[in-house]
Design a protein around this motif. Structure first.
Motif, PDB file in Angstrom:
ATOM      1  N   LEU A 271       0.832  -1.209   0.000  1.00 25.89           N
ATOM      2  CA  LEU A 271       0.000   0.000   0.000  1.00 25.89           C
ATOM      3  C   LEU A 271       0.864   1.256   0.000  1.00 25.89           C
ATOM      4  N   VAL A 272       1.883   1.284   0.854  1.00 24.54           N
ATOM      5  CA  VAL A 272       2.758   2.459   0.922  1.00 24.54           C
ATOM      6  C   VAL A 272       3.461   2.684  -0.408  1.00 24.54           C
ATOM      7  N   ARG A 273       3.885   1.591  -1.036  1.00 28.12           N
ATOM      8  CA  ARG A 273       4.551   1.711  -2.329  1.00 28.12           C
ATOM      9  C   ARG A 273       3.607   2.296  -3.375  1.00 28.12           C
ATOM     10  N   SER A 274       2.354   1.862  -3.381  1.00 32.40           N
ATOM     11  CA  SER A 274       1.375   2.394  -4.338  1.00 32.40           C
ATOM     12  C   SER A 274       1.079   3.857  -4.079  1.00 32.40           C
ATOM     13  N   VAL A 275       0.916   4.240  -2.788  1.00 35.68           N
ATOM     14  CA  VAL A 275       0.636   5.642  -2.445  1.00 35.68           C
ATOM     15  C   VAL A 275       1.800   6.541  -2.848  1.00 35.68           C
ATOM     16  N   ILE A 276       3.025   6.093  -2.610  1.00 37.58           N
ATOM     17  CA  ILE A 276       4.201   6.895  -2.984  1.00 37.58           C
ATOM     18  C   ILE A 276       4.282   7.053  -4.502  1.00 37.58           C
ATOM     19  N   ALA A 277       3.951   5.995  -5.227  1.00 37.37           N
ATOM     20  CA  ALA A 277       3.976   6.085  -6.686  1.00 37.37           C
ATOM     21  C   ALA A 277       2.935   7.084  -7.188  1.00 37.37           C
ATOM     22  N   LEU A 278       1.719   7.059  -6.635  1.00 37.86           N
ATOM     23  CA  LEU A 278       0.684   8.033  -7.022  1.00 37.86           C
ATOM     24  C   LEU A 278       1.090   9.453  -6.636  1.00 37.86           C
ATOM     25  N   HIS A 279       1.694   9.606  -5.454  1.00 38.77           N
ATOM     26  CA  HIS A 279       2.134  10.931  -5.015  1.00 38.77           C
ATOM     27  C   HIS A 279       3.191  11.494  -5.970  1.00 38.77           C
ATOM     28  N   ASP A 280       4.148  10.658  -6.375  1.00 31.71           N
ATOM     29  CA  ASP A 280       5.169  11.114  -7.330  1.00 31.71           C
ATOM     30  C   ASP A 280       4.547  11.466  -8.678  1.00 31.71           C
ATOM     31  N   LEU A 281       3.532  10.712  -9.093  1.00 24.66           N
ATOM     32  CA  LEU A 281       2.867  11.016 -10.353  1.00 24.66           C
ATOM     33  C   LEU A 281       2.159  12.367 -10.308  1.00 24.66           C
ATOM     34  N   ILE A 282       1.471  12.646  -9.190  1.00 30.95           N
ATOM     35  CA  ILE A 282       0.777  13.929  -9.039  1.00 30.95           C
ATOM     36  C   ILE A 282       1.774  15.084  -9.004  1.00 30.95           C
ATOM     37  N   ASN A 283       2.852  14.911  -8.256  1.00 34.07           N
ATOM     38  CA  ASN A 283       3.881  15.967  -8.195  1.00 34.07           C
ATOM     39  C   ASN A 283       4.488  16.227  -9.569  1.00 34.07           C
ATOM     40  N   ASN A 284       4.662  15.186 -10.343  1.00 34.70           N
ATOM     41  CA  ASN A 284       5.216  15.345 -11.687  1.00 34.70           C
ATOM     42  C   ASN A 284       4.275  16.145 -12.576  1.00 34.70           C
ATOM     43  N   LYS A 285       2.975  15.854 -12.493  1.00 28.01           N
ATOM     44  CA  LYS A 285       2.003  16.603 -13.295  1.00 28.01           C
ATOM     45  C   LYS A 285       1.936  18.071 -12.878  1.00 28.01           C
ATOM     46  N   ILE A 286       1.998  18.327 -11.580  1.00 27.63           N
ATOM     47  CA  ILE A 286       1.976  19.715 -11.097  1.00 27.63           C
ATOM     48  C   ILE A 286       3.209  20.470 -11.585  1.00 27.63           C
ATOM     49  N   ALA A 287       4.367  19.822 -11.545  1.00 29.90           N
ATOM     50  CA  ALA A 287       5.592  20.468 -12.004  1.00 29.90           C
ATOM     51  C   ALA A 287       5.516  20.777 -13.493  1.00 29.90           C
ATOM     52  N   VAL A 288       4.943  19.874 -14.272  1.00 37.79           N
ATOM     53  CA  VAL A 288       4.799  20.120 -15.710  1.00 37.79           C
ATOM     54  C   VAL A 288       3.874  21.298 -15.963  1.00 37.79           C
ATOM     55  N   ARG A 289       2.777  21.389 -15.205  1.00 41.53           N
ATOM     56  CA  ARG A 289       1.845  22.525 -15.366  1.00 41.53           C
ATOM     57  C   ARG A 289       2.517  23.848 -15.021  1.00 41.53           C
ATOM     58  N   GLU A 290       3.315  23.858 -13.956  1.00 39.49           N
ATOM     59  CA  GLU A 290       3.999  25.097 -13.574  1.00 39.49           C
ATOM     60  C   GLU A 290       4.975  25.539 -14.662  1.00 39.49           C
ATOM     61  N   VAL A 291       5.671  24.590 -15.229  1.00 36.62           N
ATOM     62  CA  VAL A 291       6.605  24.928 -16.305  1.00 36.62           C
ATOM     63  C   VAL A 291       5.861  25.471 -17.509  1.00 36.62           C
ATOM     64  N   GLU A 292       4.745  24.823 -17.852  1.00 35.65           N
ATOM     65  CA  GLU A 292       3.959  25.312 -18.984  1.00 35.65           C
ATOM     66  C   GLU A 292       3.394  26.693 -18.708  1.00 35.65           C
ATOM     67  N   LYS A 293       2.976  26.956 -17.443  1.00 32.97           N
ATOM     68  CA  LYS A 293       2.430  28.272 -17.094  1.00 32.97           C
ATOM     69  C   LYS A 293       3.495  29.366 -17.199  1.00 32.97           C
ATOM     70  N   ASP A 294       4.722  29.043 -16.788  1.00 29.35           N
ATOM     71  CA  ASP A 294       5.805  30.027 -16.881  1.00 29.35           C
ATOM     72  C   ASP A 294       6.216  30.285 -18.327  1.00 29.35           C
ATOM     73  N   GLU A 295       6.129  29.274 -19.147  1.00 30.87           N
ATOM     74  CA  GLU A 295       6.531  29.428 -20.538  1.00 30.87           C
ATOM     75  C   GLU A 295       5.446  30.046 -21.407  1.00 30.87           C
ATOM     76  N   LEU A 296       4.175  30.107 -20.940  1.00 29.26           N
ATOM     77  CA  LEU A 296       3.081  30.629 -21.758  1.00 29.26           C
ATOM     78  C   LEU A 296       3.243  32.109 -22.103  1.00 29.26           C
ATOM     79  N   PRO A 297       3.552  33.028 -21.139  1.00 27.64           N
ATOM     80  CA  PRO A 297       3.742  34.442 -21.526  1.00 27.64           C
ATOM     81  C   PRO A 297       4.854  34.632 -22.557  1.00 27.64           C
ATOM     82  N   ILE A 298       5.924  33.854 -22.397  1.00 28.60           N
ATOM     83  CA  ILE A 298       7.030  33.985 -23.351  1.00 28.60           C
ATOM     84  C   ILE A 298       6.568  33.577 -24.748  1.00 28.60           C
TER      85      ILE A 298
END
Length: 335
Positions: A271-298
């Motif tokens: 269970l802990v392994r599955s939760v950590i994997a989902l948490h890393d997946l969510i963090n990865n998606k959030i990081a991608v969105r932040e990068v896209e948001k910063d690059e949009l004005p440019i």
């Protein structure tokens, strides 16, 4: 007919075979035998004895020929053994000639005769059979030493091979080399849990094979096909005495609690392994969105600047076209 081993025979407690020996034997077999699956190869073993443990650390191939139809016809080049051993001693003087090996999973009829030949180089040579094409999981090695078997009825003694427990051992440098070799064949998709389950399954299958061999031995003794060996019977009795008594309620309850605790730990870890994997997946998606948001004005600025450049280019082209038209009209009026 009860029989015992001669008291003059001193056997090591166990034999440790290094991975380098196994690799050398497999290479020797592939070079000599080729596609002849029934052929076997013979070689010499080098090592040392410490604390009554025979450590087999090196080996070399020996020219060997035999007639498959007549086991008494065979040839081992003992001069080659002497020359090779002399050269190996120059490299490492601590490694002594301790025995010999042959490929295959069982002993042969002429093994005792070949063993007598190797007694020229040592008092009691070790025979190690190495199965280069194992059909079942388990150790591919079996170790034996020739002993004098004394019969209680006063009949003449006879030579036979006594089995010695063997294992695979390696030094740190050898472990690193084996790990590099296993990287190419290791399945990286399987996790640690699946590997442990596979290992336990292999161990259970080996236990089942050993129990079948014990049952077959006892049946042969009862039917009179083979003579009773008291040492084997004592070992079987010791194995049975080590088994837990499951008829005691407290023991059964303790084993159940322990197995449940281990299964609970495995379940929580999954269970802990599955939760950590989902948490890393969510963090990865959030990081991608932040990068896209910063690059949009440019990107928007680049698009706006591109549009302005295109508009300016259009105006310049229209102005040039108008100027060219005016010049054409003025020239036509002159003519």
């Amino acid at each position: 007919m009860p029989s015992v081993l001669s008291s003059k025979t001193i056997l090591p407690d166990k034999v440790v075979v290094h991975p380098l020996v196994l690799l050398s034997v497999v290479d020797h077999y592939n070079r000599v035998s080729g596609n002849k699956s029934k052929a076997r190869v013979v070689g010499a073993l080098l090592g040392s004895v410490k604390n009554n443990v025979l450590d087999v650390s090196n080996s070399f191939a020996v020219p060997f020929e035999e007639d498959r139809t007549n086991p008494k016809v065979w040839f081992v080049d003992h001069n080659y053994v002497e020359n090779m051993y002399y050269m190996f001693r120059k490299i490492n003087a601590r490694e002594k000639l301790v025995g010999w090996y042959h490929t295959g999973s069982s002993l042969r009829q002429n093994d005792l005769e070949i063993n007598e030949l190797f007694k020229r180089f040592m008092s009691n040579p070790l025979l190690c059979t190495i199965d280069v094409q194992p059909k079942e999981e388990g150790l591919p090695t079996s170790a034996y030493m020739a002993v004098e078997e004394i019969n209680d009825d006063g009949s003449p003694t006879m030579k036979t091979f006594a089995h010695i427990s063997s294992e695979i051992g390696a030094e740190e440098a050898e472990e690193i080399g084996v790990e590099h070799l296993l990287r190419d064949i290791k399945d990286t998709m399987t996790g640690t849990l699946s590997q442990k389950v596979s290992t336990q399954l292999i161990a259970i299958e080996g236990l089942a094979r050993s129990l079948k061999e014990m049952h077959q031995y006892l049946c042969d003794v009862v039917s009179g096909n083979i003579t009773l060996n008291n040492q084997i019977l004592y070992q079987m009795q010791n194995i049975i005495n080590l088994l837990p008594n499951l008829n005691v309620e407290e023991t059964l309850h303790s084993l159940t609690i322990k197995s449940n605790d281990e299964l609970l730990a495995i379940y929580i870890a999954s269970l802990v392994r599955s939760v950590i994997a989902l948490h890393d997946l969510i963090n990865n998606k959030i990081a991608v969105r932040e990068v896209e948001k910063d690059e949009l004005p440019i990107k928007l600025k680049k698009i706006q600047k591109k549009d302005e450049n295109e508009e300016k280019t259009k105006k310049d082209v229209a102005k040039d076209l108008k100027t060219t038209t005016f010049e054409i009209e003025e020239n036509s009026k002159k003519f």
